[in-house]
Design an enzyme around this catalytic site. Structure first.
Site, PDB file in Angstrom:
ATOM      1  N   ASN A  39      73.041  67.813  15.113  1.00  0.00           N
ATOM      2  CA  ASN A  39      71.777  69.203  14.496  1.00  0.00           C
ATOM      3  C   ASN A  39      70.043  68.265  15.816  1.00  0.00           C
ATOM      4  OD1 ASN A  39      70.112  69.286  11.719  1.00  0.00           O
ATOM      5  ND2 ASN A  39      69.702  70.867  13.278  1.00  0.00           N
ATOM      6  N   GLY A  40      69.497  68.836  15.974  1.00  0.00           N
ATOM      7  CA  GLY A  40      68.185  68.072  16.470  1.00  0.00           C
ATOM      8  C   GLY A  40      67.981  68.965  18.221  1.00  0.00           C
ATOM      9  N   CYS A  66      59.636  67.416  10.184  1.00  0.00           N
ATOM     10  CA  CYS A  66      59.277  68.906  10.826  1.00  0.00           C
ATOM     11  C   CYS A  66      58.976  69.676   9.855  1.00  0.00           C
ATOM     12  CB  CYS A  66      60.418  69.648  11.685  1.00  0.00           C
ATOM     13  SG  CYS A  66      60.742  71.757  11.913  1.00  0.00           S
ATOM     14  N   TYR A  95      59.970  77.550   6.562  1.00  0.00           N
ATOM     15  CA  TYR A  95      60.986  78.763   7.166  1.00  0.00           C
ATOM     16  C   TYR A  95      62.190  78.149   6.653  1.00  0.00           C
ATOM     17  CZ  TYR A  95      63.874  81.757  10.195  1.00  0.00           C
ATOM     18  OH  TYR A  95      64.562  82.700  10.144  1.00  0.00           O
ATOM     19  N   CYS A 148      59.020  74.703  20.221  1.00  0.00           N
ATOM     20  CA  CYS A 148      59.573  73.238  19.466  1.00  0.00           C
ATOM     21  C   CYS A 148      61.053  73.173  20.621  1.00  0.00           C
ATOM     22  CB  CYS A 148      60.609  73.552  18.239  1.00  0.00           C
ATOM     23  SG  CYS A 148      61.277  73.043  17.302  1.00  0.00           S
ATOM     24  N   CYS A 200      55.251  66.648  12.141  1.00  0.00           N
ATOM     25  CA  CYS A 200      55.583  67.301  12.652  1.00  0.00           C
ATOM     26  C   CYS A 200      55.322  68.701  13.163  1.00  0.00           C
ATOM     27  CB  CYS A 200      57.166  66.836  14.258  1.00  0.00           C
ATOM     28  SG  CYS A 200      56.750  68.364  15.505  1.00  0.00           S
ATOM     29  N   CYS A 254      54.619  72.813  17.542  1.00  0.00           N
ATOM     30  CA  CYS A 254      54.805  74.601  17.665  1.00  0.00           C
ATOM     31  C   CYS A 254      53.661  74.987  17.312  1.00  0.00           C
ATOM     32  CB  CYS A 254      56.043  75.435  17.150  1.00  0.00           C
ATOM     33  SG  CYS A 254      55.933  74.771  15.479  1.00  0.00           S
TER      34      CYS A 254
HETATM   35  P1  AMP Z   1      57.854  88.696  14.476  1.00  0.00           P
HETATM   36  O1  AMP Z   1      57.668  89.368  13.512  1.00  0.00           O
HETATM   37  O2  AMP Z   1      58.781  89.076  15.701  1.00  0.00           O
HETATM   38  O3  AMP Z   1      57.513  87.421  14.779  1.00  0.00           O
HETATM   39  O4  AMP Z   1      58.956  87.407  13.703  1.00  0.00           O
HETATM   40  C1  AMP Z   1      58.659  86.909  11.774  1.00  0.00           C
HETATM   41  C2  AMP Z   1      59.864  86.543  11.360  1.00  0.00           C
HETATM   42  O5  AMP Z   1      60.567  85.875  11.616  1.00  0.00           O
HETATM   43  C3  AMP Z   1      58.769  86.266  10.026  1.00  0.00           C
HETATM   44  O6  AMP Z   1      59.777  86.455   9.272  1.00  0.00           O
HETATM   45  C4  AMP Z   1      59.780  84.707  10.365  1.00  0.00           C
HETATM   46  O7  AMP Z   1      60.822  84.806   8.715  1.00  0.00           O
HETATM   47  C5  AMP Z   1      60.940  84.747  11.592  1.00  0.00           C
HETATM   48  N1  AMP Z   1      61.389  83.529  11.987  1.00  0.00           N
HETATM   49  C6  AMP Z   1      60.121  82.896  12.118  1.00  0.00           C
HETATM   50  N2  AMP Z   1      61.103  81.248  12.686  1.00  0.00           N
HETATM   51  C7  AMP Z   1      62.169  81.578  13.535  1.00  0.00           C
HETATM   52  C8  AMP Z   1      63.274  81.034  13.908  1.00  0.00           C
HETATM   53  N3  AMP Z   1      63.249  79.668  14.981  1.00  0.00           N
HETATM   54  N4  AMP Z   1      64.596  82.161  14.111  1.00  0.00           N
HETATM   55  C9  AMP Z   1      64.893  83.610  12.862  1.00  0.00           C
HETATM   56  N5  AMP Z   1      63.512  83.643  13.134  1.00  0.00           N
HETATM   57  C10 AMP Z   1      62.583  82.979  11.929  1.00  0.00           C
END
Ligand code: AMP
Length: 464
Positions: free
Chosen positions: A103-104, A237, A243, A384, A434, A437
């Protein structure tokens, strides 16, 4: 991003690993795999594309006999979505079968890979973690412990991984500690997992979290601490808490649920929405944040959006047009909560802005009088390099638009983000974070591609 599991000294280890992978499904939905090692050291691998529930059948689990196993769920950040890139890897090593689940994201993998290829190495995948297998195989160190260590000291970037050599499991976390990893006890055996929520499902109790630079060997129900990896500046991170990790996990010494609630409280303190009637989350990752916002502000919490749980994450869909439509498949507004009200909508992060724009449209159609959008993290301005699948800089809306421009694009009355300091206060000051982003402060030198070179503040190499 990925989830990893290790099981040692537990009968039917593959089934235990399978349970663990179920709990780590959120960390990767592209492929899943398990290697099991039997008492005489024979290893078998099963891996397949798709969710854990699709990847394994009763028959495939039955084949995976033994009391040692490692498992992996994958969401690609390096390498494409094909079975050859699914993990764990399984190869024949002079000391027995060797398998790896990573993972990473390794930031110097391309450079190492080019060198290995020039020296005659034959790669079977395009995944960065495969270089570790080659580095182990080529190490001149006298012992297996030394050979694994030798490989780990050559790679840079983020890794929380498990490696099995014969019936021994090694577990390691890179010295900056980007990704979480925890060890648990299960009867007389031991388990390792990316997050503590997997231990709960496996029926294990936490022994300890692996700290940055921890390198351990697990054999016969015992953990042996090997000398730690060379120290680096720690950079956990923060996005794992914002999230990625599950709220029922404890990572980096912090309850994810507690931190998310605190992030919501921070939002309410510093970014209030006076006069609003109701607050609700974009489920599920920001549920705890909306609760914290409500507790701190006194604004009533409700369920304004209902999520369909049988749809994959919208973010994963690679085609822009489809992504917009998928928002509607995934979320639906609750009209009687929204109609005629001034609403506060809490989300953990804004990435491209497409999901949020679709949501705002639905919330307005459901009759919202005012929409106040609040984000429990700062604007994401750069990709990232350490394992979270963020899109290219061009696709990150905050890399090229001001908050006011994003507000207009979303069509909301007010839009406010947590500042970097407010987010770090919420995540806690016990860890060093970190936040590349959000801030552009990359804790390692990163191999730049053309797309990444366009990042307005180039990656900063922090001296050790
Ligand atoms: P958007 O409105 O298209 O910018 O999507 C935002 C949503 O994407 C938020 O509800 C976050 O919870 C979700 N999100 C943030 N980072 C990720 C990620 N790396 N992979 C999938 N979903 C993400």
């Amino acid at each position: 991003m990925c989830g990893v599991i290790g099981v040692s000294g537990v009968s039917d280890a593959a089934r235990v690993a399978y349970l663990g992978l179920y709990a780590l499904q959120h960390r990767g939905q592209e492929s899943a795999g398990i290697v099991a090692v039997d008492p005489v050291g024979r290893a078998k691998l099963h891996r397949a594309m798709g969710l854990v529930s699709d990847a394994f059948t009763e028959a495939s689990l039955k084949e995976l006999t033994g009391d040692v196993a490692i498992g992996h769920t994958r969401y690609s950040t390096a390498g494409s979505t094909v079975l050859a890139n699914a993990q764990p890897y399984l190869v024949n090593y002079h000391a027995g079968p060797l398998s790896l689940a990573h993972n990473g994201n390794l930031t110097n993998a391309n450079e190492l890979r080019d060198k290995l290829v020039r020296d005659g190495a034959l790669f079977v995948s395009t995944v960065d973690g495969e270089v570790i297998v080659h580095l182990i195989a080529r190490s001149k160190a006298a012992t297996i412990d030394g050979q694994v260590r030798d490989a780990l000291e050559q790679v840079d970037g983020a890794y929380s991984l498990v490696i099995s050599v014969g019936r021994t499991i090694y577990a390691a976390v890179d010295s900056r500690g980007f990704r979480p990893m925890v060890i648990g006890r299960l009867g007389s055996g031991l388990v390792v997992a990316s997050e503590s929520c997997a231990l709960d499902l496996m029926g294990a109790t936490v022994v300890r979290e692996l700290l940055p630079g921890d390198f351990v060997k697990i054999d016969d129900g015992k953990i042996l601490d090997l000398p730690r990896l060379a120290p680096r500046r720690v950079s956990r991170c923060v996005f794992e808490l914002v999230y990625f990790s599950r709220p029922d996990s404890t990572i980096f010494g912090e309850s994810v649920n507690h931190v998310r609630r605190e992030l919501g409280r921070q939002l309410a303190r510093h970014h209030p929405a006076p006069g609003a009637d109701v607050v609700f989350s974009v489920p599920d990752s920001s549920n705890a944040m909306a609760l914290g916002y409500s507790e701190e502000s006194g604004i009533k919490l409700d369920h304004g959006l209902i999520r369909n749980h049988y749809v994959g994450r919208t973010f994963i869909n690679p085609v822009q047009a489809l992504r917009v439509q998928k928002v509607k498949i995934k979320f639906n507004p609750v009209r009687d909560v929204i109609n005629g009200r001034s609403v506060v909508v809490i989300d953990d992060s804004l990435v491209r802005g497409t999901t949020s724009k679709g949501l705002v449209g639905m919330i307005k159609e459901a009759g919202a009088r005012e929409v106040h959008f609040r984000l429990a993290s700062p604007p994401i301005t750069g990709p990232c390099h350490y394992g979270i699948a963020t899109p290219t800089r061009e696709e990150l809306i905050a890399s090229s638009h001001s908050v006011e421009e994003i507000r207009q694009y979303l069509g909301v009355d007010t839009l406010e983000y947590l500042t970097l300091g407010e987010m770090i206060d919420g995540a806690g000051r016990r860890n060093e974070w970190c936040h590349a982003c959000f801030s552009g402060d990359y804790p390692t030198p990163v191999q730049l591609t053309l797309g990444q070179l366009r990042h307005s503040s180039p990656p900063v190499a922090i001296p050790l």
